[in-house]
Scaffold this active site. Structure first.
Site, short mmCIF file in Angstrom:
data_model
loop_
_atom_site.label_atom_id
_atom_site.label_comp_id
_atom_site.label_asym_id
_atom_site.label_seq_id
_atom_site.Cartn_x
_atom_site.Cartn_y
_atom_site.Cartn_z
CB SER A 131 2.87 11.10 0.10
OG SER A 131 2.54 9.80 -0.35
CG ASP A 239 7.71 5.48 12.69
OD1 ASP A 239 7.85 5.46 11.46
OD2 ASP A 239 8.63 5.66 13.51
CD GLN A 335 -0.20 -15.40 -15.45
OE1 GLN A 335 -0.81 -14.38 -15.17
NE2 GLN A 335 -0.09 -15.87 -16.68
CD GLU A 362 -1.84 2.36 8.83
OE1 GLU A 362 -0.84 2.20 9.56
OE2 GLU A 362 -2.97 1.95 9.10
CB THR A 364 3.14 5.52 -1.07
OG1 THR A 364 4.15 6.53 -0.90
CG2 THR A 364 1.78 6.20 -1.19
#
Lengths: 380, 379
Positions: A131, A239, A335, A362, A364
């Site tokens: 990051s 971006d 589930q 790309e 977090t």
């Protein structure tokens, strides 16, 4: 307000949906098991123009609008998230730096080859720079007409088959984001080697590699933008990539919803289909609502981008919400399948693994929240 | 796709925002505290055309599209959620079914004064034992010559104590179950009608919520709305649209709480710096606004579908479900950001927190919305 797609957008979506059902979906399970996309499928994707999607027409691209692009990614991802990420990395972070910041010369040299299907990869992440991308330590030293790159890169999507690598590296002895430069490096450059192919939880069809850069000599005219532009270029590329990842996640999410609905209708317990149980209905309703909300955020960001308007905040919102909604959808779908959802005979087992990475790469979820909050606080 | 408001829609939004800032916001705290129906504001809303926004001009309405109505309603609700629901009920639950199912005589006689804001309407579906299970109507309608005679109780009726005109649902043919329900137009000055209780509520305190009694109320046959047996269909299709209105109301509440929280976070200092500089607060702000934007887009999508006359039950339910639950989330985070101040009536978020909850309940609980959405997915 108009929430309709244009005729062209619908046509593109239908074509890709058809292609994905015919050519991609039948291979998805095997690609996941083998950890590989067959060259024959890559060739079909190439012939069909998937590697030219986001490229300008003058360089042989299709220059599709971002909403069409989003629909393409979603449909591909519904069939195979691994195939989708190969296509999106190539069309966004792998090539966007050249298309947006490259000199006319760089564009002429590289973009037509990329649009023709020579695949691109993006190399910013390192062992100590995730990051915090500005913490990267790979170096680029100018030596006459060449730059000499040293270091190693991690988690490079498409790295095993890429023809081109966008590489971020810094002036030796510097820190921070100012002295980072971006280069386009060709495969086969001496010193550029694939150190290892990662063995991943999901997106196994897509290749993710570690790269070594040992005395890699890159011609000076392969610097993208100006010296020191690297960090800005990387951020702009990420971006642009966020909308793609949002729709990759949504493709997986809607595939989960499809499978959950299908299963709930046929699976009988206590003498009636699961679909008759209010608790299962609640789950399906939340999945559908969440995914639609993510989709609206995604299309809004795409629409802004197509108008050339700022969309960092909106793209971050789309990526954050869509990837988290898709994560919840995968969990719920598994589930609903119960034990069957945990075995590889059912696709949700793969979706559950595939979707997890979308909250990480790309940018977090945590980084998206910071991007969003900083923009909001600056504008209010 | 086009995510921008058109110029006329933007003009309406601004008109509503300016009016709300000038005439609604300043009294919002007081009318909440005093449980005072804002008669003067409602009159002004009528003059602005906001009480019959989607009604055709020939029947006294402003003839605007649903998107315009939704953005105006959000602006009014942002200032005062009680005023928002008064407006929403008159527009969505009273004017809409009258215009959609009424005959021309009813539209001229009943709809026009409601649309002009000269009269106020209420929608009487809920009963003590008919909430989410609305088909379980115990109010009875019996034909007597050229009248129908209504007997029963209605519960939780918004505008009930201030209304001039009611749309009342009643069971005319219990054998036919929900297909035996009729809808009636009832004047509140009819003999036998009484407001028997006004609820004391947690929020929306400036809007009255009443229990109504019908004791041999004689309704002229000309006041049957739609066909005999159409009542339940009228109620359900009305709520499809009403849900978009409640979604907009929820958005207004949430936006107001969000705005207050951000402004507070920027000026409130702790540990020597504004709390907005802390990641924990930034995260809340990011999540609040992301969900708020998503909710607004779902709501606008539903409104747009209504405008282009496409079936929108599921999309309206999604908008209502997501917007109301988002409002619950946002007001909770807003109180948290304001800390002790958020718990105090000195700050408006305390009111937003109370007001938001009802959005998850009325005009179809979250649970009912999920049933509608799931049915769509399983079809």
């Amino acid at each position: 307000m108009d929430f309709d797609f244009s005729e062209t957008q619908l046509m593109m979506r239908d074509m890709v949906r058809d292609f994905a059902r015919r050519e991609v979906a039948p291979l998805a399970r095997e690609m996941d098991a083998q950890g590989e996309i067959p060259e024959a499928l890559v060739a079909k994707l190439r012939e069909s123009g998937f590697f030219a999607l986001a490229f300008p027409e003058e360089f042989g691209g299709l220059a599709v609008d971002t909403i069409s692009y989003a629909l393409v990614v979603e449909e591909l991802s519904r069939a195979s998230a691994g195939v989708a990420i190969m296509v999106t990395v190539h069309n966004s972070v792998g090539s966007y730096p050249l298309a947006m910041f490259g000199s006319p010369e760089i564009k002429r040299r590289f973009l037509p080859r990329m649009a023709a299907g020579e695949i691109a990869a993006f190399c910013v992440t390192e062992a100590g720079a995730g990051s915090d991308a500005a913490a990267l330590t790979s170096t680029a030293r100018r030596d006459g007409d060449v730059w000499i790159l040293e270091g190693s890169k991690l988690y490079v999507t498409n790295g095993a088959r890429a023809a081109f690598f966008v590489v971020l590296a810094r002036t030796p002895g510097t820190s921070g984001h100012r002295d980072i430069h971006a280069f386009v490096v060709e495969r086969g450059s001496p010193g550029l080697t694939v150190a290892k192919k990662e063995d991943k939880m999901g997106l196994r069809a897509s290749d993710t590699v570690a790269l070594d850069l040992a005395d890699v000599r890159v011609p000076a005219d392969q610097l993208i933008g100006r010296e020191g532009d690297g960090f800005r270029i990387a951020m702009a590329a990420l971006d642009a990539g966020r909308i793609g990842v949002a729709f990759q996640a949504l493709g997986i999410g809607y595939a989960c919803l499809d499978e959950a609905v299908r299963y709930a209708k046929v699976r009988e317990q206590f003498g009636r289909p699961l679909a008759d149980q209010p608790v299962i209905q609640n789950m399906l309703a939340d999945m559908a609502t969440d995914l639609d909300a993510g989709r609206m955020l995604g299309f809004r960001a795409a629409w802004l981008k197509d108008r050339g308007r700022p969309c960092s905040k909106e793209a971050a919102m789309a990526k954050l919400f869509a990837t988290e909604a898709a994560g919840r959808a995968a969990d719920t779908a598994l589930q609903i399948h119960g034990g069957y959802g945990y075995v590889k005979e059912y696709a949700v087992e793969r979706y559950y693994r595939d979707v997890r990475i979308t909250r990480i790469y790309e940018g977090t979820s945590e980084i998206q929240r910071l991007v969003i909050a900083r923009r909001l606080l600056a504008e209010s | 796709m086009d995510f921008a408001l058109t110029e006329p829609q933007e003009t309406i939004r601004k008109l509503a925002a300016d009016f709300a800032a000038r005439e609604v916001s300043p009294i919002a705290a007081a009318i909440d505290r005093e449980e005072r129906f804002p008669a003067e504001v409602v009159k002004r809303l009528g003059e602005l055309g906001f009480m019959g926004m989607n009604v055709a001009a020939e029947f006294g309405g402003a003839a605007l599209d649903t998107v315009s109505y939704i953005v105006a309603l959000e602006e009014i609700s942002k200032a005062c959620a009680s005023t928002g629901v008064i407006m929403s009920v008159n527009n969505s639950l009273v004017c809409w079914p009258l215009e959609t199912f009424g005959n021309d005589e009813q539209k001229n006689r009943v709809l026009a004064p409601l649309a002009r804001g000269e009269k106020l309407g209420a929608f009487c579906l809920s009963e003590p034992n008919a909430g989410t299970d609305a088909a379980n109507q115990q109010t009875r309608a019996v034909r007597d010559g050229d009248h129908w005679v209504l007997n029963g109780l209605k519960n939780f009726i918004t505008n009930g104590a201030n209304a001039d005109v009611l749309i009342v649902f009643a069971m005319a043919d219990p054998e036919k179950k929900h297909k035996g329900i009729n809808a009636y137009i009832v004047d509140t000055d009819t003999l036998g009608f009484a407001v028997i209780a006004k609820e004391k509520k947690m929020g929306l305190r400036a809007s009255d919520t009443a229990q109504l009694a019908f004791d041999n109320v004689r309704v002229p046959a000309a006041n049957l709305l739609g066909q005999p047996g159409e009542g339940f269909k009228i109620a359900m299709s009305t709520l499809d649209g009403g849900r978009i209105g409640i979604a907009a109301q929820a958005l207004g509440i949430a936006q107001a709480a969000y705005d207050s929280a951000v402004a507070y976070a920027k000026q409130r200092e702790q540990f020597g710096r504004p709390i907005a500089s802390f990641q924990a607060i930034q995260w809340k702000i990011a999540d609040m606004r992301t969900r708020l934007d998503a909710a607004r887009l779902l709501t606008l999508r539903a409104a747009w579908l209504k405008d282009i006359k496409v079936r929108h039950s599921e999309e309206s339910a999604m908008a209502k479900l997501f917007a109301s639950e988002t409002a619950g989330f946002v007001v909770n985070e807003a109180v948290q950001i304001l800390g002790g101040n958020g718990y105090s009536k000195e700050y408006p978020v305390e009111r937003h927190f109370r007001d938001a909850k009802i959005c998850e309940i009325y005009e179809g609980t979250s649970e009912a919305q999920r049933m509608v959405i799931a049915a769509g997915q399983l079809r």
